[in-house]
Design a protein around this motif. Sequence first.
Motif, PDB file in Angstrom:
ATOM      1  N   SER A 178       5.330   2.016 -16.423  1.00  0.00           N
ATOM      2  CA  SER A 178       5.611   1.177 -15.366  1.00  0.00           C
ATOM      3  C   SER A 178       5.472  -0.428 -16.197  1.00  0.00           C
ATOM      4  O   SER A 178       5.030  -0.485 -16.802  1.00  0.00           O
ATOM      5  CB  SER A 178       4.314   1.127 -14.173  1.00  0.00           C
ATOM      6  OG  SER A 178       4.861   0.034 -13.280  1.00  0.00           O
ATOM      7  N   LEU A 179       6.355  -1.190 -15.360  1.00  0.00           N
ATOM      8  CA  LEU A 179       6.131  -2.597 -15.822  1.00  0.00           C
ATOM      9  C   LEU A 179       4.943  -3.330 -15.436  1.00  0.00           C
ATOM     10  O   LEU A 179       4.712  -4.439 -15.819  1.00  0.00           O
ATOM     11  CB  LEU A 179       7.416  -3.322 -15.513  1.00  0.00           C
ATOM     12  CG  LEU A 179       8.950  -2.711 -16.148  1.00  0.00           C
ATOM     13  CD1 LEU A 179      10.178  -3.234 -15.464  1.00  0.00           C
ATOM     14  CD2 LEU A 179       8.829  -2.690 -17.548  1.00  0.00           C
ATOM     15  N   TYR A 180       4.429  -2.774 -14.422  1.00  0.00           N
ATOM     16  CA  TYR A 180       3.280  -3.245 -13.891  1.00  0.00           C
ATOM     17  C   TYR A 180       2.070  -2.884 -14.003  1.00  0.00           C
ATOM     18  O   TYR A 180       2.013  -1.612 -14.126  1.00  0.00           O
ATOM     19  CB  TYR A 180       3.621  -3.787 -12.152  1.00  0.00           C
ATOM     20  CG  TYR A 180       4.854  -4.244 -11.807  1.00  0.00           C
ATOM     21  CD1 TYR A 180       5.047  -5.506 -12.229  1.00  0.00           C
ATOM     22  CD2 TYR A 180       6.060  -3.358 -11.323  1.00  0.00           C
ATOM     23  CE1 TYR A 180       6.107  -6.330 -11.574  1.00  0.00           C
ATOM     24  CE2 TYR A 180       7.173  -4.033 -11.135  1.00  0.00           C
ATOM     25  CZ  TYR A 180       7.373  -5.473 -11.293  1.00  0.00           C
ATOM     26  OH  TYR A 180       8.515  -6.261 -10.970  1.00  0.00           O
ATOM     27  N   TYR A 181       0.964  -3.515 -14.027  1.00  0.00           N
ATOM     28  CA  TYR A 181      -0.560  -3.030 -14.115  1.00  0.00           C
ATOM     29  C   TYR A 181      -0.825  -2.527 -12.768  1.00  0.00           C
ATOM     30  O   TYR A 181      -0.847  -3.617 -11.741  1.00  0.00           O
ATOM     31  CB  TYR A 181      -1.347  -4.420 -14.765  1.00  0.00           C
ATOM     32  CG  TYR A 181      -2.778  -3.850 -14.799  1.00  0.00           C
ATOM     33  CD1 TYR A 181      -3.204  -3.066 -15.798  1.00  0.00           C
ATOM     34  CD2 TYR A 181      -3.694  -4.929 -13.975  1.00  0.00           C
ATOM     35  CE1 TYR A 181      -4.553  -2.820 -15.973  1.00  0.00           C
ATOM     36  CE2 TYR A 181      -4.769  -4.267 -14.301  1.00  0.00           C
ATOM     37  CZ  TYR A 181      -5.477  -3.436 -14.991  1.00  0.00           C
ATOM     38  OH  TYR A 181      -6.826  -2.971 -15.050  1.00  0.00           O
ATOM     39  N   ALA A 198      -5.552 -10.395 -17.047  1.00  0.00           N
ATOM     40  CA  ALA A 198      -4.483 -11.194 -16.873  1.00  0.00           C
ATOM     41  C   ALA A 198      -3.053 -11.026 -17.777  1.00  0.00           C
ATOM     42  O   ALA A 198      -2.023 -10.759 -17.431  1.00  0.00           O
ATOM     43  CB  ALA A 198      -4.758 -12.659 -17.316  1.00  0.00           C
ATOM     44  N   SER A 199      -3.535 -10.714 -19.196  1.00  0.00           N
ATOM     45  CA  SER A 199      -2.448 -10.340 -20.084  1.00  0.00           C
ATOM     46  C   SER A 199      -1.805  -8.729 -19.465  1.00  0.00           C
ATOM     47  O   SER A 199      -0.428  -8.614 -19.655  1.00  0.00           O
ATOM     48  CB  SER A 199      -2.892 -10.259 -21.344  1.00  0.00           C
ATOM     49  OG  SER A 199      -3.823  -9.147 -21.557  1.00  0.00           O
ATOM     50  N   LEU A 200      -2.644  -8.155 -18.920  1.00  0.00           N
ATOM     51  CA  LEU A 200      -1.936  -6.566 -18.682  1.00  0.00           C
ATOM     52  C   LEU A 200      -1.215  -6.892 -17.530  1.00  0.00           C
ATOM     53  O   LEU A 200      -0.284  -6.466 -17.176  1.00  0.00           O
ATOM     54  CB  LEU A 200      -3.135  -5.658 -18.234  1.00  0.00           C
ATOM     55  CG  LEU A 200      -4.015  -5.036 -19.400  1.00  0.00           C
ATOM     56  CD1 LEU A 200      -5.330  -4.406 -18.816  1.00  0.00           C
ATOM     57  CD2 LEU A 200      -3.144  -4.083 -20.167  1.00  0.00           C
ATOM     58  N   ILE A 201      -1.588  -8.022 -16.414  1.00  0.00           N
ATOM     59  CA  ILE A 201      -0.784  -8.141 -15.351  1.00  0.00           C
ATOM     60  C   ILE A 201       0.585  -8.536 -15.694  1.00  0.00           C
ATOM     61  O   ILE A 201       1.642  -8.345 -15.023  1.00  0.00           O
ATOM     62  CB  ILE A 201      -1.584  -8.892 -14.221  1.00  0.00           C
ATOM     63  CG1 ILE A 201      -2.693  -8.087 -13.614  1.00  0.00           C
ATOM     64  CG2 ILE A 201      -0.513  -9.422 -13.166  1.00  0.00           C
ATOM     65  CD1 ILE A 201      -3.751  -8.839 -12.869  1.00  0.00           C
ATOM     66  N   LEU A 202       0.524  -9.830 -16.484  1.00  0.00           N
ATOM     67  CA  LEU A 202       1.729 -10.446 -16.880  1.00  0.00           C
ATOM     68  C   LEU A 202       2.481  -9.527 -17.864  1.00  0.00           C
ATOM     69  O   LEU A 202       3.762  -9.945 -18.007  1.00  0.00           O
ATOM     70  CB  LEU A 202       1.320 -11.777 -17.540  1.00  0.00           C
ATOM     71  CG  LEU A 202       0.728 -12.992 -16.551  1.00  0.00           C
ATOM     72  CD1 LEU A 202       0.224 -14.128 -17.431  1.00  0.00           C
ATOM     73  CD2 LEU A 202       1.490 -13.146 -15.468  1.00  0.00           C
ATOM     74  N   GLY A 203       1.809  -8.592 -18.348  1.00  0.00           N
ATOM     75  CA  GLY A 203       2.825  -7.622 -19.691  1.00  0.00           C
ATOM     76  C   GLY A 203       3.003  -8.783 -20.900  1.00  0.00           C
ATOM     77  O   GLY A 203       3.972  -8.204 -21.483  1.00  0.00           O
ATOM     78  N   SER A 223     -10.547 -11.332 -16.098  1.00  0.00           N
ATOM     79  CA  SER A 223     -10.647 -11.493 -17.685  1.00  0.00           C
ATOM     80  C   SER A 223      -9.421 -12.029 -18.171  1.00  0.00           C
ATOM     81  O   SER A 223      -8.147 -11.735 -17.721  1.00  0.00           O
ATOM     82  CB  SER A 223     -11.352 -10.262 -18.161  1.00  0.00           C
ATOM     83  OG  SER A 223     -10.627  -9.288 -18.379  1.00  0.00           O
ATOM     84  N   ARG A 224      -9.286 -12.200 -19.495  1.00  0.00           N
ATOM     85  CA  ARG A 224      -8.194 -12.713 -20.145  1.00  0.00           C
ATOM     86  C   ARG A 224      -7.263 -11.378 -20.263  1.00  0.00           C
ATOM     87  O   ARG A 224      -5.995 -11.428 -20.459  1.00  0.00           O
ATOM     88  CB  ARG A 224      -8.188 -13.562 -21.601  1.00  0.00           C
ATOM     89  CG  ARG A 224      -7.134 -13.818 -22.459  1.00  0.00           C
ATOM     90  CD  ARG A 224      -7.454 -14.882 -23.574  1.00  0.00           C
ATOM     91  NE  ARG A 224      -6.301 -15.283 -24.174  1.00  0.00           N
ATOM     92  CZ  ARG A 224      -5.752 -16.350 -23.595  1.00  0.00           C
ATOM     93  NH1 ARG A 224      -6.374 -17.290 -22.717  1.00  0.00           N
ATOM     94  NH2 ARG A 224      -4.763 -16.694 -24.642  1.00  0.00           N
ATOM     95  N   ARG A 225      -7.979 -10.355 -20.767  1.00  0.00           N
ATOM     96  CA  ARG A 225      -7.285  -9.055 -20.985  1.00  0.00           C
ATOM     97  C   ARG A 225      -6.580  -8.419 -19.398  1.00  0.00           C
ATOM     98  O   ARG A 225      -5.644  -8.173 -19.672  1.00  0.00           O
ATOM     99  CB  ARG A 225      -8.578  -7.977 -21.134  1.00  0.00           C
ATOM    100  CG  ARG A 225      -7.918  -6.584 -21.620  1.00  0.00           C
ATOM    101  CD  ARG A 225      -8.894  -5.828 -21.835  1.00  0.00           C
ATOM    102  NE  ARG A 225      -8.478  -4.335 -21.680  1.00  0.00           N
ATOM    103  CZ  ARG A 225      -8.282  -3.738 -20.272  1.00  0.00           C
ATOM    104  NH1 ARG A 225      -8.567  -4.439 -19.145  1.00  0.00           N
ATOM    105  NH2 ARG A 225      -8.142  -2.302 -20.466  1.00  0.00           N
TER     106      ARG A 225
END
Length: 128
Positions: free
Chosen positions: A79-82, A95-100, A91-93
């Motif tokens: 999937s392209l989405y978290y 946020a980075s997963l959500i943004l890809g 957390s930064r991690r």
Amino acid sequence: MEGAAASSEGLRYAEYARGHAGSGKGQAELDRGLAQTMIAVGLGVATVAFAGRYAFHLWKPLEQAVTETAKRISTPSLSLYYKGGFEQKMSRREASLILGVSPSAGKAKIRTAHRRIMILNHPDKGKS
């Protein structure tokens, strides 16, 4: 006449006896056929039961193999989405997963990813 009456009575008795003897033989054949049918049904049920038991024994290792393979396939690649649970404070991690993007991405890459997701999720997307 007595002889004729006696022979007539004897014929009736012979026909009666022969009729029942023939039907007795037919009944024996029916009983034998019924017994064979019951044996065939019993063997069929036993075969299905043993096949089911064998299938259940095979399913346990197969189920474990399928589960392990499903765990090996990474969710982000499907999937392209978290699709994870959210923490109380992002957390930064996360946020980075959500943004890809990678957690060490620069501001320009983060802005581009954020803009792309905002455009995809905007309520007016595709309306003129």
